[in-house]
Scaffold this motif. Structure first.
Motif, PDB file in Angstrom:
ATOM      1  N   LYS A 176     -38.071  22.600  48.676  1.00  0.00           N
ATOM      2  CA  LYS A 176     -38.360  24.027  48.513  1.00  0.00           C
ATOM      3  C   LYS A 176     -37.074  24.814  48.293  1.00  0.00           C
ATOM      4  O   LYS A 176     -37.050  25.756  47.510  1.00  0.00           O
ATOM      5  CB  LYS A 176     -39.121  24.580  49.730  1.00  0.00           C
ATOM      6  N   GLN A 177     -36.015  24.425  48.976  1.00  0.00           N
ATOM      7  CA  GLN A 177     -34.732  25.099  48.813  1.00  0.00           C
ATOM      8  C   GLN A 177     -34.200  24.908  47.393  1.00  0.00           C
ATOM      9  O   GLN A 177     -33.659  25.836  46.796  1.00  0.00           O
ATOM     10  CB  GLN A 177     -33.717  24.583  49.849  1.00  0.00           C
ATOM     11  N   ILE A 178     -34.366  23.731  46.843  1.00  0.00           N
ATOM     12  CA  ILE A 178     -33.912  23.450  45.476  1.00  0.00           C
ATOM     13  C   ILE A 178     -34.700  24.300  44.476  1.00  0.00           C
ATOM     14  O   ILE A 178     -34.119  24.880  43.552  1.00  0.00           O
ATOM     15  CB  ILE A 178     -34.046  21.948  45.144  1.00  0.00           C
ATOM     16  N   LEU A 179     -36.017  24.402  44.673  1.00  0.00           N
ATOM     17  CA  LEU A 179     -36.844  25.229  43.792  1.00  0.00           C
ATOM     18  C   LEU A 179     -36.451  26.708  43.903  1.00  0.00           C
ATOM     19  O   LEU A 179     -36.406  27.423  42.897  1.00  0.00           O
ATOM     20  CB  LEU A 179     -38.325  25.060  44.110  1.00  0.00           C
ATOM     21  N   TYR A 180     -36.150  27.149  45.117  1.00  0.00           N
ATOM     22  CA  TYR A 180     -35.727  28.529  45.336  1.00  0.00           C
ATOM     23  C   TYR A 180     -34.422  28.807  44.598  1.00  0.00           C
ATOM     24  O   TYR A 180     -34.277  29.828  43.927  1.00  0.00           O
ATOM     25  CB  TYR A 180     -35.576  28.796  46.834  1.00  0.00           C
ATOM     26  N   GLU A 181     -33.481  27.897  44.688  1.00  0.00           N
ATOM     27  CA  GLU A 181     -32.196  28.056  43.999  1.00  0.00           C
ATOM     28  C   GLU A 181     -32.373  28.028  42.483  1.00  0.00           C
ATOM     29  O   GLU A 181     -31.718  28.781  41.766  1.00  0.00           O
ATOM     30  CB  GLU A 181     -31.215  26.975  44.455  1.00  0.00           C
ATOM     31  N   ARG A 182     -33.267  27.176  41.988  1.00  0.00           N
ATOM     32  CA  ARG A 182     -33.537  27.140  40.540  1.00  0.00           C
ATOM     33  C   ARG A 182     -34.182  28.438  40.072  1.00  0.00           C
ATOM     34  O   ARG A 182     -33.901  28.923  38.989  1.00  0.00           O
ATOM     35  CB  ARG A 182     -34.431  25.952  40.178  1.00  0.00           C
ATOM     36  N   LEU A 183     -35.059  28.996  40.922  1.00  0.00           N
ATOM     37  CA  LEU A 183     -35.685  30.278  40.602  1.00  0.00           C
ATOM     38  C   LEU A 183     -34.631  31.374  40.500  1.00  0.00           C
ATOM     39  O   LEU A 183     -34.623  32.151  39.540  1.00  0.00           O
ATOM     40  CB  LEU A 183     -36.743  30.646  41.647  1.00  0.00           C
ATOM     41  N   ILE A 184     -33.747  31.438  41.456  1.00  0.00           N
ATOM     42  CA  ILE A 184     -32.689  32.447  41.441  1.00  0.00           C
ATOM     43  C   ILE A 184     -31.815  32.270  40.204  1.00  0.00           C
ATOM     44  O   ILE A 184     -31.486  33.244  39.511  1.00  0.00           O
ATOM     45  CB  ILE A 184     -31.846  32.384  42.733  1.00  0.00           C
ATOM     46  N   GLN A 185     -31.461  31.045  39.903  1.00  0.00           N
ATOM     47  CA  GLN A 185     -30.645  30.763  38.726  1.00  0.00           C
ATOM     48  C   GLN A 185     -31.376  31.201  37.455  1.00  0.00           C
ATOM     49  O   GLN A 185     -30.791  31.824  36.567  1.00  0.00           O
ATOM     50  CB  GLN A 185     -30.309  29.280  38.658  1.00  0.00           C
ATOM     51  N   TYR A 186     -32.655  30.888  37.368  1.00  0.00           N
ATOM     52  CA  TYR A 186     -33.452  31.264  36.199  1.00  0.00           C
ATOM     53  C   TYR A 186     -33.503  32.786  36.040  1.00  0.00           C
ATOM     54  O   TYR A 186     -33.339  33.307  34.935  1.00  0.00           O
ATOM     55  CB  TYR A 186     -34.867  30.692  36.319  1.00  0.00           C
TER      56      TYR A 186
END
Length: 166
Positions: free
Chosen positions: A2-12
């Motif tokens: 979930k943390q990885i998805l959150y970071e990818r969302l922020i990056q996106y």
């Protein structure tokens, strides 16, 4: 995970904020409303980030949130009754490579909102029909039908406007 998805969302979000603003502005036609729509979409996306199940779905998921926010801003603005003192001039927004005006822009505004959205996502945001289907929640064949019907109507309206101009 979930943390990885959150970071990818922020990056996106950070990488595509200009595209989000451009799309929101194409809907709202007001700088403040477009900024509000993008801000609300980002807030909602960050709050609901746990509902993302797949990193490949971030784009479609976020654009759906953004389009819903744009439509909400438009509905809200249409409900507001302006008084004589509340009417003000809106500052125009210009982006290099995205000049406003012209026959296409004016004729596009005459189409239904859902058809406008499909055309904008397809040609302004260069999305596939499958991505647009995911964003709008419409069946792929419905997206195709609305796109081609909208393009045909757009072409007819532009040709008719050119006849009147001559």
């Amino acid at each position: 995970m979930k943390q990885i998805l959150y970071e990818r969302l922020i990056q996106y979000i950070l990488e595509n904020q200009d595209r989000f603003y451009r799309l929101a502005y194409s809907y709202t036609r007001h700088q403040e409303d477009a900024l509000d729509a993008v801000q609300n979409a980002v807030c909602k996306a960050l709050e609901a980030h746990e509902s993302i199940k797949n990193a490949d779905a971030i784009k479609t998921w976020f654009y759906r949130i953004l389009m819903n926010e744009c439509l909400a801003v438009i509905k809200k603005r249409n409900k507001v009754v302006l008084t004589a003192g509340a009417v003000g001039e809106s500052e125009a927004y210009y982006e290099k490579g995205y000049e406003q005006g012209g026959d296409i822009e004016q004729e596009l505004e005459k189409l239904e909102l859902d058809v406008q959205g499909i055309i904008k996502l397809r040609f302004f945001e260069e999305m596939s029909l499958k991505e647009i289907s995911g964003i709008t929640g419409l069946n792929l064949n419905t997206v195709k039908t609305k796109l081609y019907r909208g393009l045909k109507l757009l072409k007819e309206n532009i040709q008719e406007a050119e006849l009147w101009a001559d």
